[in-house]
Write a protein that holds these residues in place. Structure first.
Motif, PDB file in Angstrom:
ATOM      1  N   PHE A 167     -11.445  -0.351   0.082  1.00 35.34           N
ATOM      2  CA  PHE A 167     -10.875   0.907   0.560  1.00 35.34           C
ATOM      3  C   PHE A 167      -9.665   1.334  -0.272  1.00 35.34           C
ATOM      4  CE2 PHE A 167     -13.052   0.004   4.732  1.00 35.34           C
ATOM      5  CZ  PHE A 167     -13.852   1.142   4.715  1.00 35.34           C
ATOM      6  N   LEU A 168      -8.888   0.373  -0.758  1.00 32.68           N
ATOM      7  CA  LEU A 168      -7.765   0.738  -1.613  1.00 32.68           C
ATOM      8  C   LEU A 168      -8.253   1.265  -2.964  1.00 32.68           C
ATOM      9  CD1 LEU A 168      -5.268  -2.185  -0.875  1.00 32.68           C
ATOM     10  CD2 LEU A 168      -5.427   0.076   0.201  1.00 32.68           C
ATOM     11  N   VAL A 204       0.852  -1.188   0.000  1.00 31.66           N
ATOM     12  CA  VAL A 204       0.000   0.000   0.000  1.00 31.66           C
ATOM     13  C   VAL A 204       0.887   1.236   0.000  1.00 31.66           C
ATOM     14  CG1 VAL A 204      -1.869   1.233   1.167  1.00 31.66           C
ATOM     15  CG2 VAL A 204      -1.768  -1.270   1.280  1.00 31.66           C
ATOM     16  N   ARG A 205       1.200   1.706  -1.188  1.00 29.69           N
ATOM     17  CA  ARG A 205       1.978   2.932  -1.363  1.00 29.69           C
ATOM     18  C   ARG A 205       3.254   2.920  -0.518  1.00 29.69           C
ATOM     19  NH1 ARG A 205      -2.988   7.414  -1.870  1.00 29.69           N
ATOM     20  NH2 ARG A 205      -4.030   6.299  -3.562  1.00 29.69           N
ATOM     21  N   GLY A 219      -9.077   4.785  -2.599  1.00 27.22           N
ATOM     22  CA  GLY A 219      -8.059   5.233  -1.659  1.00 27.22           C
ATOM     23  C   GLY A 219      -7.909   6.727  -1.523  1.00 27.22           C
ATOM     24  N   ASP A 220      -7.777   7.440  -2.641  1.00 25.12           N
ATOM     25  CA  ASP A 220      -7.590   8.889  -2.541  1.00 25.12           C
ATOM     26  C   ASP A 220      -8.808   9.549  -1.906  1.00 25.12           C
ATOM     27  OD1 ASP A 220      -5.060   8.839  -3.625  1.00 25.12           O
ATOM     28  OD2 ASP A 220      -5.747   9.178  -5.673  1.00 25.12           O
ATOM     29  N   VAL A 258      -5.547   3.285   6.654  1.00 22.74           N
ATOM     30  CA  VAL A 258      -6.912   2.852   6.362  1.00 22.74           C
ATOM     31  C   VAL A 258      -6.953   1.339   6.191  1.00 22.74           C
ATOM     32  CG1 VAL A 258      -8.854   3.068   4.758  1.00 22.74           C
ATOM     33  CG2 VAL A 258      -7.458   5.090   5.320  1.00 22.74           C
ATOM     34  N   GLU A 281      -1.834   8.474   5.818  1.00 22.50           N
ATOM     35  CA  GLU A 281      -1.524   7.737   4.598  1.00 22.50           C
ATOM     36  C   GLU A 281      -2.490   6.572   4.451  1.00 22.50           C
ATOM     37  OE1 GLU A 281       2.081   5.118   4.928  1.00 22.50           O
ATOM     38  OE2 GLU A 281       2.553   6.511   6.573  1.00 22.50           O
ATOM     39  N   LEU A 282      -2.589   6.050   3.244  1.00 28.38           N
ATOM     40  CA  LEU A 282      -3.593   5.040   2.940  1.00 28.38           C
ATOM     41  C   LEU A 282      -3.348   3.735   3.681  1.00 28.38           C
ATOM     42  CD1 LEU A 282      -6.135   4.428   1.354  1.00 28.38           C
ATOM     43  CD2 LEU A 282      -4.688   3.770  -0.597  1.00 28.38           C
ATOM     44  N   LEU A 333      -8.955   8.497   2.014  1.00 28.32           N
ATOM     45  CA  LEU A 333      -7.853   9.146   2.719  1.00 28.32           C
ATOM     46  C   LEU A 333      -8.097  10.648   2.808  1.00 28.32           C
ATOM     47  CD1 LEU A 333      -5.137   9.078   4.151  1.00 28.32           C
ATOM     48  CD2 LEU A 333      -4.032   9.253   1.907  1.00 28.32           C
ATOM     49  N   ASP A 348     -13.082  11.962  -7.110  1.00 30.33           N
ATOM     50  CA  ASP A 348     -13.421  12.260  -5.723  1.00 30.33           C
ATOM     51  C   ASP A 348     -14.259  13.528  -5.646  1.00 30.33           C
ATOM     52  OD1 ASP A 348     -13.607  12.416  -2.997  1.00 30.33           O
ATOM     53  OD2 ASP A 348     -11.560  13.145  -2.695  1.00 30.33           O
TER      54      ASP A 348
END
Length: 354
Positions: free
Chosen positions: A40-41, A11-12, A44-45, A119, A115-116, A48, A294
């Motif tokens: 959720f990923l 995850v990033r 993600g943006d 989450v 950060e993601l 988050l 978003d």
């Protein structure tokens, strides 16, 4: 049945371990824990951005959402799900926190996602719904959002809230404000307004009360500001106490604990009238997010523009001066607040004129 082996997700730049990935979280839909994390990923943006730098309560359902599952309460801690207000023990080092104060004066260090991976880590713990405060961790006493909660009462539903929404938008515009609507994921509708962090919780709540009272004045057959349920009738309640300290609303893109696994979906204003909460769930939102992006981006911490609420506070002054409208009751866990009326259910108020 043997538990499925854990999986690790990148995850990033972080590795997040997902234990029991095949555990079913939503039996009616066959949605597993890994499906929840991957949802959720996929958004993600968005998720988050909704949580970034905000003290956040985690609504955890570690056993999943099954028939008969219930939420733990202060009186009964034996429930299947619970609200986690303090950072869990053993949290990885990248999980940052923010110290907040409750109305009681006690404090807690809450998760404040930066950060993601945070989450995804929380989702592995069974978190479905994230409840961020309307503040950022650098200034936990001054809200940077006004949150208008249109809460359908018995006999009303989302469609009734949607019919009120254009009037909300119009009234906001009259005060130089612009909000973003979203489904609650249930029957309600939320409108979030980004504001300058220049006012206290008490002032932001007062502005929300003034807004709700004016909306009620214009739509007396549709809208109520009555705190006591026995007085609300079949109307849309503007839950002004969602702007009180330590009261939170499900974040955009959060999953709700219902059999359909619906999510809190940001909308355009043009979509509100025809939307239905069941249109947006764990399986459908990733494609929508990829398509429309978003819609909640204006609410990300530190984004611009941010608005002032002077005009709403002036409206509150006029309502008090001209109509005698003072404060309204606070939630029951609050200490008695200055200027607050009696916190007594009307049917039990012995001093109330009959």
């Amino acid at each position: 049945m043997a538990q499925s082996p854990a999986v690790e997700l990148e995850v990033r730049g972080r590795t997040v371990r997902v234990s029991s990935p095949d555990r079913v979280v939503f039996p009616d839909r066959g949605i597993t824990k890994l499906d929840v994390v991957e949802y959720f990923l996929a958004v993600g943006d968005g998720v988050l951005g909704a949580l970034l730098d905000r003290p956040t309560t985690l609504e955890r359902w570690p056993k999943g959402v099954f028939e008969g599952a219930r939420m733990a309460t202060r009186q009964d801690s034996s429930g299947d799900a619970f609200y986690q207000k303090r950072v869990p023990q053993g949290a990885p080092g990248y999980v940052e926190t923010s110290r907040i104060a409750f109305p009681s004066g006690r404090t807690a260090d809450e998760v404040a996602p930066t950060e993601l991976a945070v989450v995804a880590w929380a989702a592995n713990l069974g978190t479905l719904t994230f409840h961020p405060w309307p503040v950022v961790r650098d200034d936990v006493d001054r809200p940077d959002q006004v949150r208008i909660d249109l809460d359908p009462q018995p006999g009303t539903d989302f469609a009734d809230a949607a019919r009120v929404a254009p009037h909300v938008r119009e009234l906001l515009a009259e005060h130089g404000l612009e909000g973003t609507p979203k489904t609650s994921g249930g029957r309600g509708l939320h409108v979030f307004v980004p504001i300058e962090p220049a006012w206290t919780f008490v002032e932001a709540r007062r502005a929300t009360i003034a807004f709700g009272r004016e909306l009620e004045r214009r739509l007396p057959e549709q809208v109520t500001m009555r705190w006591w349920k026995e007085e609300r009738g079949r109307k849309i309640f503007v839950d002004y106490n969602q702007m009180a300290r330590d009261r939170t609303i499900a974040s955009a893109y959060s999953i709700r604990s219902n059999p359909r696994a619906t999510v809190s979906a940001p909308l355009t204003w043009d979509e509100v009238a025809d939307a239905h909460p069941d249109d947006f769930d764990v399986t459908t939102m990733p494609a929508r997010f990829a398509d429309v992006g978003d819609l909640f981006a204006p609410l990300v911490a530190h984004a611009a523009p941010r608005y002032r609420i002077d005009s709403l506070l002036e409206l509150a002054d006029r309502q008090e001066r001209d109509d005698g409208h003072g404060d309204l009751p606070y939630p029951p866990e609050y200490p008695k607040m200055p200027g607050e009326p009696k916190r007594v259910q009307p049917s039990k108020d012995r001093d109330r004129p009959r």
